[in-house]
Every structure is written in C-alpha cells, then in structure tokens.
Enzyme design. Sequence first.
Site, PDB file in Angstrom:
ATOM      1  CG  HIS A 194      81.583  40.739  63.501  1.00  0.00           C
ATOM      2  ND1 HIS A 194      81.983  41.719  64.454  1.00  0.00           N
ATOM      3  CD2 HIS A 194      80.509  39.929  64.130  1.00  0.00           C
ATOM      4  CE1 HIS A 194      81.529  41.486  65.407  1.00  0.00           C
ATOM      5  NE2 HIS A 194      80.653  40.315  65.249  1.00  0.00           N
ATOM      6  CB  ALA A 195      84.508  36.240  65.384  1.00  0.00           C
TER       7      ALA A 195
ATOM      8  CG  HIS B 216      82.697  35.032  72.776  1.00  0.00           C
ATOM      9  ND1 HIS B 216      81.990  35.362  73.683  1.00  0.00           N
ATOM     10  CD2 HIS B 216      82.255  35.282  71.396  1.00  0.00           C
ATOM     11  CE1 HIS B 216      80.954  36.139  73.197  1.00  0.00           C
ATOM     12  NE2 HIS B 216      80.860  35.867  71.851  1.00  0.00           N
ATOM     13  CD  GLU B 217      82.276  34.042  67.761  1.00  0.00           C
ATOM     14  OE1 GLU B 217      81.411  33.459  67.690  1.00  0.00           O
ATOM     15  OE2 GLU B 217      82.306  35.380  67.990  1.00  0.00           O
TER      16      GLU B 217
ATOM     17  CG  HIS C 282      78.028  31.605  70.217  1.00  0.00           C
ATOM     18  ND1 HIS C 282      77.034  32.029  71.047  1.00  0.00           N
ATOM     19  CD2 HIS C 282      79.124  32.420  70.253  1.00  0.00           C
ATOM     20  CE1 HIS C 282      77.070  33.509  70.994  1.00  0.00           C
ATOM     21  NE2 HIS C 282      78.515  33.929  70.682  1.00  0.00           N
TER      22      HIS C 282
ATOM     23  CD  GLU D 182      76.835  36.657  72.150  1.00  0.00           C
ATOM     24  OE1 GLU D 182      78.046  36.619  72.086  1.00  0.00           O
ATOM     25  OE2 GLU D 182      76.103  36.449  71.264  1.00  0.00           O
TER      26      GLU D 182
ATOM     27  CG  HIS E  34      77.003  43.759  66.742  1.00  0.00           C
ATOM     28  ND1 HIS E  34      78.327  44.273  66.686  1.00  0.00           N
ATOM     29  CD2 HIS E  34      76.815  42.567  67.102  1.00  0.00           C
ATOM     30  CE1 HIS E  34      79.006  43.110  67.117  1.00  0.00           C
ATOM     31  NE2 HIS E  34      78.330  42.211  67.294  1.00  0.00           N
TER      32      HIS E  34
ATOM     33  CE1 TYR F  64      77.682  39.933  71.263  1.00  0.00           C
ATOM     34  CE2 TYR F  64      76.208  41.503  70.718  1.00  0.00           C
ATOM     35  CZ  TYR F  64      76.956  40.471  70.386  1.00  0.00           C
ATOM     36  OH  TYR F  64      76.842  39.878  68.908  1.00  0.00           O
TER      37      TYR F  64
END
Length: 609
Positions: free
Chosen positions: A350-351, A379-380, A383, A407, A507, A517
């Site tokens: 999971h990324a 997306h990552e 962060h 997010e 999650h 999210y």
Amino acid sequence: MIRPASVSRLAIAVALAAALAACGDKKEEAKAPAAPTAAEAMAFVADAEARLETDREYAARAAWVQANFVTVDTSFLAARADEASTALSMELAKDAARFNEVEVDAETRRKLEIMKQGLTIPAPSDPALASELATIKADLDSMYATGKYCKEDGTCLNDRDIIRIMANSRDPEELKDVWAGWRQVSAPMKDKYARMVELANAGSRDLGFADTGALWRSGYDMPADDFTAETERLWGQVKPLYQSLQCHVRAKLSDYYGSRTMPQDGTIPAHLLGNVWAQQWGEIFDLVATGDADPGYDLTALLNEKGYDAMKIAETGEQFFTSLGIPELPETFWERSLITKPRDRDVQCHASAWDITTSDVRIKMCTEVTGEDFRTMHHELGHIFYYTNYAPQSILFRGGAHDGFHEAIGDAVALSTTPAYLVELGLLDKEPDASADTGLLLKQALDKVAFLPFGLMVDRWRWGVFNGEIAPDQYNTAWWKLRRQYQGLSAPVERTEADFDPGAKYHIPGNTPYTRYFLAHILQFQLYKAACEQAGFEGPLHRCSFYGNKEVGEKLKAMLAMGASKPWPDALEAFTGTRQMDASAVLAYFAPLKEWLDEQNKDRTCGWE
C-alpha cells in the site's frame, strides 16, 4: 443528667478533636498541589517536544522496517515500539489536560490541544491492556499485509494480484470469485478488531472523549458534532453529480453483462466496478464510455511506449513540484525509498509517504507503469513536499492544516497533469481536440466522483462502531447498509456476520482515519481552482495546468510551511482567499460532464431503494 465534670471532659474531647481536624485540614491543604501556571505549561510543552523528537524517530524506523520486511519478528519489534510510543503519547495527553484551565498564549494552547488529540488509537492506562492493544494492532496490520486468497487449484493471490484481476477481467464469475476470496482474509480479524475497539475506547475515555470516534472528529478546529454536519453539507453539494454518474454506470454495465446481473433495487453489484473495494471505477471506463466519450489517449500505454519505469515516474512527479520553485528532494530520498516491489520478501505494498526525521523522507510504493500509479506518485509526493516545507516547525505542528490537506496537495497537482502537461513532458505530441473532453471528464469522474461516498461511509461505519451504535454482531450488516445508502452498491454474494468485509480495506485494520480522503477529494478541486485563477488561466477549468508557475509555487510553499501551526481556515485562506471548504469547484470542474450524463440518463430510471 450530664454532670459538670462530664461536660468538662466532653468539651475537652470536642476541642481536641476540632484541633486535630484543623491540623489535618492544614496538612491536606499543604499536600494539595498548587494550581498549574502558564510558565509550567510552557516548560511542559518544551520537554514534551524534546521527548517526542527522540521517540518519533525510533518508532518510525521500527515501523519502516516492519512495513518493508514483514515477518513475525519485525511485527513483534514494531508492536513494542508502537507500545512505547503510544504510552508516551498517552502520558503527554493526560499531562496536557492538567493545563485545560490555565491562561496561556495561543501557540502553547494549540500545542496542548494537539497533544490531547494526537493519538488515533489511544491505549488504556493499565500497562497490561496497553500491551494487549499494541499486539492486536500489529497483528491486524500483519494479517492484512500477508493475506492471500488461495484457490482450489493451489494458486494464491495477494492484494496486488486481486487488484490486477479486478481491473482487467470482464468475466463476472471470475470477478465474483476473487472479490469473495479476498474477503476470506479479513474474516479472522473480526474478534481482534472488536477487542481493539474496546481497548481504544477505554483509552479515549481516559483522555476525556466519549469514544474514539469523538476523538477523531475533535481535530478539525470545531466541535465534533459540527464536523459531522460539515461533512454532510459537503456531501449534499456533490450528491446529485454522483447520482447521475451511478445511474449511467449501472445502465452501461447492465447493457454489457445483461440486465439479470443487476438487482431490481437500483444498486450496482460491487464486483463489477473494476476495483476490489468499488471505491474508484476508472478501470471500467471502456465499458461505460460511449462513442462520443473517447479521452483521446491512454496514459498507461503512453508511459510504456516512452520507456517509463518506476524510477522515471517518481522523477517526473518530483519535477512537477520543482517546476513551481519548490526545492528538490534530498539525495537520501532516492537512496532509502522503496519504489518497486522486492522479489525476495513480503512488504506492505500500500503506497505511503514517510518522514522518519525532518531530513529523512521516503516513499514506500510497489510502483507499476500505469496511469493510476503515475497519479498515485504525484499524490504521495504531495505528502513528501508537505513534510519538507513544514520541517522547521515544532514537531507538534508538523502535520497538515487538517488531515484532508495532507491528502489534497498531491491530488491538486495530479489534476494539473492535463493533456497540456503531457505535451510538455513529450508523452503527447499535441492536445486532443475539445471533443475528447467528455471522455477525459468521465474518466476523472469514475475515480474522483465515484470515490466521494465511499470516502464518507468508511468512517461513518467506524464512528458507529466506536460509539456502540454498531455492535460486533452487526458489523457486516451495518457496513452493507451504509454502502447501499451512500454508494448505491450491493454485495454480489450473500454476506453474513461470519464475514468482516470492512477489514478487507487496508485502512480498517491499519486504523487510518478515512474522512481525510473525502475532504481531500473536495479540497483538491478547491485548491486546484485557486491555483488556476492565480496562474491566470482562462478556459474550461478541467483543461488548466499550472505546471511551471512560480507564483502558484510561492503561495503553495507559504501554505505548506504553516503545517498545523494555525487553524485550518487560516491555511485555506492563505492559498484560496476563503475560509470555508466548498465543493462548488468540483461542480465547476465536472459541469460539462453533468450535462452530458443528464442527457444520457433522460430515459432511464435513476436512484436506488
């Protein structure tokens, strides 16, 4: 009759007792602690920050090793590190509550409140129960990470295998088989999860919260009940758009698979949507698009044609942020990140993005050369660049303005990866004609709009579990009631309370709050629209790219650098000029698609029971 001598002795006894009592009162008064002061509060915060810095690095490294080398031993070590970290957080949270009535400056007060709200799954005060909770959390995490569906022929499928089949297969029986098979992994989690809820609620009550759900909702600079209402308000703004999308998708799937595959109540069977959790539907674009909904290109095909690999995808994502004038990532990011799946061991694929220390940031992601992973990488990295920009802040302020901000940043950038951007990268020779916009918007909506009700209902379920409205013997029933209510979906095979379908979503056993999210899917469009306005873009919103715009970059850096040091409306205002979350940007972005969907649906019966 009482004699005078007796009266005298009685008077002496009473006087002596009174004197002793007074002495006792003075001793009690002497023992009573002095009321805490502002100076003590500030000293406590300074000490807490120092202790958290030391603890956080150790806990982060232990968790990193466990996520990248999933074994019994690393799970044990991660559990012990998590236990110690949770104990420290609980200690600080309870000590912070001592200063609830003390007049302190705004910054100190915010730090005290963050300490009280910082635990996702707080441990009870009893050390034995705290240890039990840490073990359960590590067990649940490992059960998901190592979970496999083994078929009768001996073939075993992990979550990545299941994801791939769900995305590509068009055989309804195969889809039904792997959909149900993956949920065999989560069924054994149920009792552990129920016990974890009991322990977490005890820990939350120790901090003064009614339950763990109330604790989660307290971190949004508003009362917990007001936050629930706020999320419903935002959902109300976008619900009509989702309903139009669900109606069109249901009709097209009925055309493809046959009307008998569709329940008569207006729902869609969850295994037909191209995603094991039916949270995003982009993988079935080919089934629901019509002749006038061709996006004009296939990003996965383009990436492969141009020789992209996992590292090239990561470098391209970094390049977007640096084009805005944001400093590039440290060399250690490239040395220490896990960007491709190892062949020799189990890892949590999971990324996720990690800030081990302020100078050591990493990504853990089993990257594949697909359009989806191209966007996930952006997306990552959102962060990661949030981490690097707020690194100078106190450890207590190293976080998003609220968790939805964290997010939303990378996704706002991903919205800017338009055809114009792909031309800049050399992936496209020219932008597709405007006639392709319907297809581009439909493709986006299948991921972005389809996700909205799922993003909301996951924590609606958990909040009900935490406050006792949903008992363990109703876990699965309540889960599917909410999926029907918000998403208009139904299970493809019979589900009972022997199942624990929530646990099939990472999650849930991983205890990651999920409303963030939902908020991110609102905020990303709000931030994107503001960036496009700053860049002076004119034209349909969905065609805007702010790649390379330094003015946008300056305002973005200013917002990111604030971290959690100010209430989130301050951060939102710094970038957008407004202090309220608003889904109108979602509606503006998809306005041409809504018109098209309504035209497609005009002779259909829409909605679900």
